[in-house]
Design a protein around this motif. Structure first.
Motif, PDB file in Angstrom:
ATOM      1  N   UNK A 144       2.221  -8.226  -0.311  1.00 52.36           N
ATOM      2  CA  UNK A 144       1.666  -7.123  -1.083  1.00 52.36           C
ATOM      3  C   UNK A 144       0.338  -7.575  -1.668  1.00 52.36           C
ATOM      4  N   UNK A 145      -0.570  -6.622  -1.926  1.00 53.47           N
ATOM      5  CA  UNK A 145      -1.836  -6.968  -2.538  1.00 53.47           C
ATOM      6  C   UNK A 145      -1.639  -7.543  -3.923  1.00 53.47           C
ATOM      7  N   UNK A 146      -2.382  -8.594  -4.249  1.00 52.07           N
ATOM      8  CA  UNK A 146      -2.189  -9.266  -5.532  1.00 52.07           C
ATOM      9  C   UNK A 146      -3.498  -9.741  -6.146  1.00 52.07           C
ATOM     10  N   UNK A 147      -4.615  -9.085  -5.807  1.00 52.33           N
ATOM     11  CA  UNK A 147      -5.897  -9.486  -6.375  1.00 52.33           C
ATOM     12  C   UNK A 147      -5.934  -9.285  -7.882  1.00 52.33           C
ATOM     13  N   UNK A 148      -5.172  -8.312  -8.394  1.00 53.71           N
ATOM     14  CA  UNK A 148      -5.137  -8.073  -9.830  1.00 53.71           C
ATOM     15  C   UNK A 148      -4.452  -9.205 -10.575  1.00 53.71           C
ATOM     16  N   UNK A 157      -1.785 -10.395   1.072  1.00 55.79           N
ATOM     17  CA  UNK A 157      -0.645 -11.013   0.408  1.00 55.79           C
ATOM     18  C   UNK A 157      -0.961 -12.420  -0.045  1.00 55.79           C
ATOM     19  N   UNK A 158       0.090 -13.138  -0.419  1.00 55.15           N
ATOM     20  CA  UNK A 158      -0.047 -14.481  -0.974  1.00 55.15           C
ATOM     21  C   UNK A 158       0.995 -15.394  -0.334  1.00 55.15           C
ATOM     22  N   UNK A 159       0.573 -16.591   0.048  1.00 55.08           N
ATOM     23  CA  UNK A 159       1.489 -17.635   0.511  1.00 55.08           C
ATOM     24  C   UNK A 159       1.492 -18.733  -0.541  1.00 55.08           C
ATOM     25  N   UNK A 160       2.646 -18.984  -1.140  1.00 59.72           N
ATOM     26  CA  UNK A 160       2.779 -20.009  -2.179  1.00 59.72           C
ATOM     27  C   UNK A 160       3.668 -21.131  -1.648  1.00 59.72           C
ATOM     28  N   UNK A 590      -4.040  -0.979  -2.094  1.00 56.97           N
ATOM     29  CA  UNK A 590      -2.818  -1.397  -1.409  1.00 56.97           C
ATOM     30  C   UNK A 590      -1.628  -0.671  -2.040  1.00 56.97           C
ATOM     31  N   UNK A 591      -0.854   0.040  -1.214  1.00 54.05           N
ATOM     32  CA  UNK A 591       0.336   0.738  -1.702  1.00 54.05           C
ATOM     33  C   UNK A 591       1.546   0.286  -0.906  1.00 54.05           C
ATOM     34  N   UNK A 592       2.650   0.007  -1.602  1.00 55.80           N
ATOM     35  CA  UNK A 592       3.902  -0.429  -0.980  1.00 55.80           C
ATOM     36  C   UNK A 592       5.050   0.376  -1.565  1.00 55.80           C
ATOM     37  N   UNK A 593       5.979   0.799  -0.709  1.00 60.11           N
ATOM     38  CA  UNK A 593       7.154   1.534  -1.157  1.00 60.11           C
ATOM     39  C   UNK A 593       8.330   1.143  -0.278  1.00 60.11           C
ATOM     40  N   UNK A 594       9.468   0.791  -0.905  1.00 58.80           N
ATOM     41  CA  UNK A 594      10.613   0.373  -0.112  1.00 58.80           C
ATOM     42  C   UNK A 594      11.889   0.343  -0.915  1.00 58.80           C
ATOM     43  N   UNK A 595      12.923  -0.235  -0.300  1.00 62.12           N
ATOM     44  CA  UNK A 595      14.199  -0.346  -0.988  1.00 62.12           C
ATOM     45  C   UNK A 595      14.895  -1.633  -0.590  1.00 62.12           C
ATOM     46  N   UNK A 596      15.845  -2.038  -1.439  1.00 62.74           N
ATOM     47  CA  UNK A 596      16.680  -3.221  -1.225  1.00 62.74           C
ATOM     48  C   UNK A 596      18.133  -2.772  -1.240  1.00 62.74           C
ATOM     49  N   UNK A 610       0.460   0.618   3.008  1.00 60.51           N
ATOM     50  CA  UNK A 610      -0.805   1.219   3.436  1.00 60.51           C
ATOM     51  C   UNK A 610      -1.930   0.494   2.712  1.00 60.51           C
ATOM     52  N   UNK A 611      -2.866  -0.065   3.479  1.00 63.02           N
ATOM     53  CA  UNK A 611      -3.951  -0.861   2.914  1.00 63.02           C
ATOM     54  C   UNK A 611      -5.277  -0.300   3.412  1.00 63.02           C
TER      55      UNK A 611
END
Length: 830
Positions: A144-148, A157-160, A590-596, A610-611
């Protein structure tokens, strides 16, 4: 603790490890340290040591490509320095759209700028393969976008990467090599002759079946060791050394190599044509020697504070081939190479980093103050080559100079929880960061770039080292910039079922201005088994120092023809004459929508995204023609036939969906079975193309800033879909893992749409079988690409041209062009 906190004291690590068997605490994507992966408002993948081991892969990038469906690692070949440090992509975006952290701290990028016609063209990226797998405890991938939250580059996204911190250690040795039959690439058995329609005797290759190869032998020795330092601290050390011999998947060269005897058109063939080794190119993986060292350290200063540090050193020597210069080639000097020559690009990469910080508690505040430094030094050389303009006096080895990137950060963050009258306390994190960057281009030796002129001032012949001209003094760069960031984050449970968070970040750069980004995320728990989650955020990617300052000339292969192509910074006179303008930062939404969904041993996550990215920074088309050459001559670029520069040329929209499912099954006396399926569907569209600058329009209608071919590479250069299926069966001391990965269709675009090379979807199967001989000793064997799959060959796919035969597969293949790899591994843990 602050974001990126890692387990610090082994006395506490055992307790935390036991707790992590029930729930894994995340550190990526939020500054809270009490969230599990399933509780996150955004999708996060966690890769542990066992996951990495059973892939049979030897490098971090290959491991992630095997396990993460939206992560792709194309296998470029004959692409200069990119052969030695290949970039990877997440969600089909650019390599520099993914931010890489180590223990939660920003990792420095490589100094290499990817310039050839490959995935990631025009980008710089973090070299993940400088991080040894033996040092890694786990890898967290935030999709997911994480520039903020983290700043520039975190659009995809981010790889940690979390480093090991526990007691004990291990040592392992792995050897493997490729055993393969090159599908569709005929084996040359001899050269005959035939008479063409004009009555001239010409060469006629004799072939029999497909070419077989046994090469690419790879030896990897890795180990790690950790210990307590009394009751106050720990240290964990890791190393990895790898020798990977080159692979060669080239086809034979059917061209005449020598001048004819007598008439150059109809004379007799030189007898050497029938004894010449026509496998004269090297097309495949580069020859690589890697060494990597890492440490991770923690020490309690008091009950409320601790000192921590981690760092690395890596060195890589690489060697790869370029394009063969035939004996009768105008770029050859026959007195030096009577049979022609294959020039090689040699690289030496030195990479090191150091992080030092203190964190602790003061009252109700948790705080973290740190600094980290990273440097990547990418040196180029050329071997088995010459400077044609120097004639017989030319050396055959050259020092071409180097690229250097340095990054220094100072970061402070603090967090606390406050009662604002809401149903639950609000978690508040805030902080500031200072980052300084420096980019250098250092000139090579004079012979690597110089051109000897005749008495009329014209070049005697092509100047500079053949295959890759060295950096000239006028290409030298030493540029720096800095930026300051302020960030804040709020997180609260507004009810027992609803969690929301908000993050904002302001950054000010010394070279292009400021940026403000924010992110809103939420998770709603419908029941104990089902929860919905989503986020929307803005983001940005600052133009890299390499993109704003790089200058060089190199041989670039386009549609079967090598050309000397210069890349110039936007403030260069040639670039400005062609319409270059100051680079701006990319901006994204960047918009993300989903479920678990979780039920007993079954887990399912579905996330759509959607990016949109405006003003993407790309390399312009390779501009050529008499008008361009006149501009280049006026700018003093005498050896350059084409020109290109960076520009904010396009806007794009990327849409997709990630589906991840796992199921654990107990088989009683037959052991246990862990099943997983991960699918990614991804589509990128270029939604806007910047109009041609007037300077370019004035040269004629045939000049375009960004061609349809480059647009096609953005839209079709990575798989539209990718499926990762895996089954791990465990019975007593035996573990077997079977993986099947389907790579979707990819297009290797040409300037002529009729010659687009479409690579059909393919399933690649990997198998790893291990046996625990004793409590400490394990043996394993396996095969990657078990059924020896290749992309369709270029000869039958798009026609039998000379270079389609020599390079029989596309470098855009998502799963490589090397075939079956068989390996064995022995490991000892303690």
């Amino acid at each position: 603790m602050a974001a990126g906190a890692f387990t610090s004291i082994p006395a506490l690590a055992a307790q935390e490890q036991a707790e992590s068997e029930v729930e894994r605490i995340i550190v990526t994507g939020t500054r809270r340290n009490d969230r599990t992966v399933s509780e996150s408002t955004v999708p996060i993948d966690v890769v542990n040591i066992e996951d990495m081991t059973t892939t049979g892969q030897l490098e971090v990038s290959q491991v992630l490509s095997t396990l993460i469906p939206s992560f792709n690692y194309p296998h470029a070949a004959v692409a200069d320095g990119t052969d030695h440090a290949r970039p990877a992509v997440l969600r089909g975006l650019a390599p520099d759209h993914t931010l890489v952290l180590v223990n939660g701290k920003r990792r420095h990028s490589s100094a290499l700028l990817n310039l050839n016609g490959t995935v990631g063209r025009g980008s710089t990226a973090v070299d993940l393969n400088t991080i040894p797998t033996s040092a890694i405890k786990s890898i967290e991938i935030l999709r997911d976008g994480a520039a903020a939250q983290y700043g520039s580059d975190a659009i995809a996204g981010v790889i940690n990467i979390i480093l090991k911190d526990q007691e004990g250690g291990s040592i392992s040795a792995t050897y493997g090599q490729y055993e393969t039959e090159m599908a569709g690439s005929p084996k040359l058995t001899g050269m005959g002759t035939t008479v063409n329609d004009e009555g001239t005797t010409v060469l006629d290759p004799i072939t029999d079946g497909n070419r077989n190869r046994s090469d690419g032998g790879t030896t990897t020795i890795a180990g790690d060791w950790g210990t307590n330092l009394g009751d106050e601290g720990f240290i964990h050390l890791a190393f990895e050394t790898r020798n990977r011999q080159a692979t060669d998947r080239s086809g034979f060269d059917p061209r005449e190599q020598y001048a004819r005897i007598g008439d150059p058109e109809t004379g007799e063939l030189d007898p050497r044509e029938f004894t010449f080794d026509r496998y004269n190119h090297k097309f495949g993986k580069a020859d690589i020697d890697d060494l990597a060292l890492f440490y991770n350290f923690g020490w309690y200063l008091s009950e409320q504070s601790e000192l921590y540090s981690f760092g690395s050193y890596a060195k890589r020597d690489g060697l790869s081939g370029g394009f063969y210069r035939r004996a009768n080639d105008s770029r050859n000097v026959e007195e030096i190479y009577p049979d022609g020559f294959l020039p090689h690009i040699a690289t030496e990469v030195k990479d090191h980093s150091l992080a030092l910080g203190v964190r602790g508690e003061s009252g109700d505040w948790d705080w973290d103050l740190s600094t980290n430094y990273g440097k990547n030094d990418f040196s180029f050389g050329v071997e088995n080559s010459l400077n044609t303009s120097m004639g017989v006096d030319s050396p055959t080895e050259f020092d071409n100079g180097s690229l250097v990137y340095e990054q220094t950060l100072v970061n402070f963050s603090a967090n606390n929880s406050f009662d604002f009258g809401l149903p639950n306390e609000v978690f508040v994190a805030l902080g500031a960061e200072y980052r300084h960057e420096n980019y250098q281009i250092n000139a090579g030796e004079e012979a690597s770039y110089t051109t000897i002129l005749d008495e009329n001032g014209d070049p005697v012949g092509p100047g500079g080292a053949q295959v890759l001209a060295g950096f000239a003094p006028e290409s030298e760069v030493d540029r720096s910039r800095h930026n300051i960031a302020l960030f804040v984050e709020f997180d609260s449970d507004l009810s027992d079922n609803l969690n929301t968070s908000y993050a904002a970040r302001y950054e000010d750069y010394s070279d292009f201005g400021s940026s403000f980004n924010h992110k809103i995320a939420a998770r709603y728990e419908v029941s104990d088994t089902l929860a919905f989650r989503g986020a929307i955020s803005t983001g940005f990617k600052a133009p890299s120092l390499a993109q704003t300052s790089y200058k060089s000339v190199a041989t670039v292969f386009e549609n079967g023809v090598p050309n000397e192509v210069g890349i110039f910074p936007v403030d260069h006179s040639a670039a400005q004459a062609l319409g270059a303008s100051q680079l701006e930062a990319e901006e994204s939404v960047n918009a993300t929508l989903g479920f678990v969904y979780q039920l007993d041993n079954f887990n399912l996550t579905v996330d759509a995204y959607r990016i949109t990215i405006d003003d993407r920074i790309v390399l312009s088309e390779n501009l050529s023609g008499d008008e361009v050459e006149a501009i280049l001559v006026a700018a003093g670029e005498l050896n350059t036939q084409r020109a290109r520069f960076f520009t904010n040329a396009i806007d794009t929209t990327t849409k997709g969906i990630d589906i991840v499912a796992t199921y654990d099954l107990e088989l009683n006396s037959y052991g246990s079975l862990a099943l997983s399926a991960a699918l990614n569907f991804n589509d990128t569209e270029v939604t806007h193309l910047k109009a041609n600058p007037e300077e370019l329009n004035s040269l004629g209608d045939d000049y375009v800033l960004f061609s349809d071919r480059e647009i096609a590479r953005f839209e079709k250069g990575t798989p539209k879909d990718k499926y990762n299926l895996a089954a791990t069966w465990t019975l007593d001391e035996l573990t077997a893992t079977l993986r099947a990965t389907r790579y979707g269709e990819v297009t290797d675009a040409s300037s002529d749409p009729d010659n687009h090379e479409v690579l059909a979807a393919k399933w690649i199967t990997d198998l790893d079988v291990s046996y625990q001989l004793t409590e400490n000793l394990q043996l394993a064997v396996g095969a990657n690409n078990l059924f020896d799959q290749y992309p369709q060959d270029t000869v039958s796919n798009i026609g039998s041209t000379t270079f389609n035969r020599i390079f029989p597969y596309s470098g855009f293949s998502a799963y490589g062009i090397d075939g079956r790899f068989i390996y064995g591994r022995v490991s000892y843990s303690f």
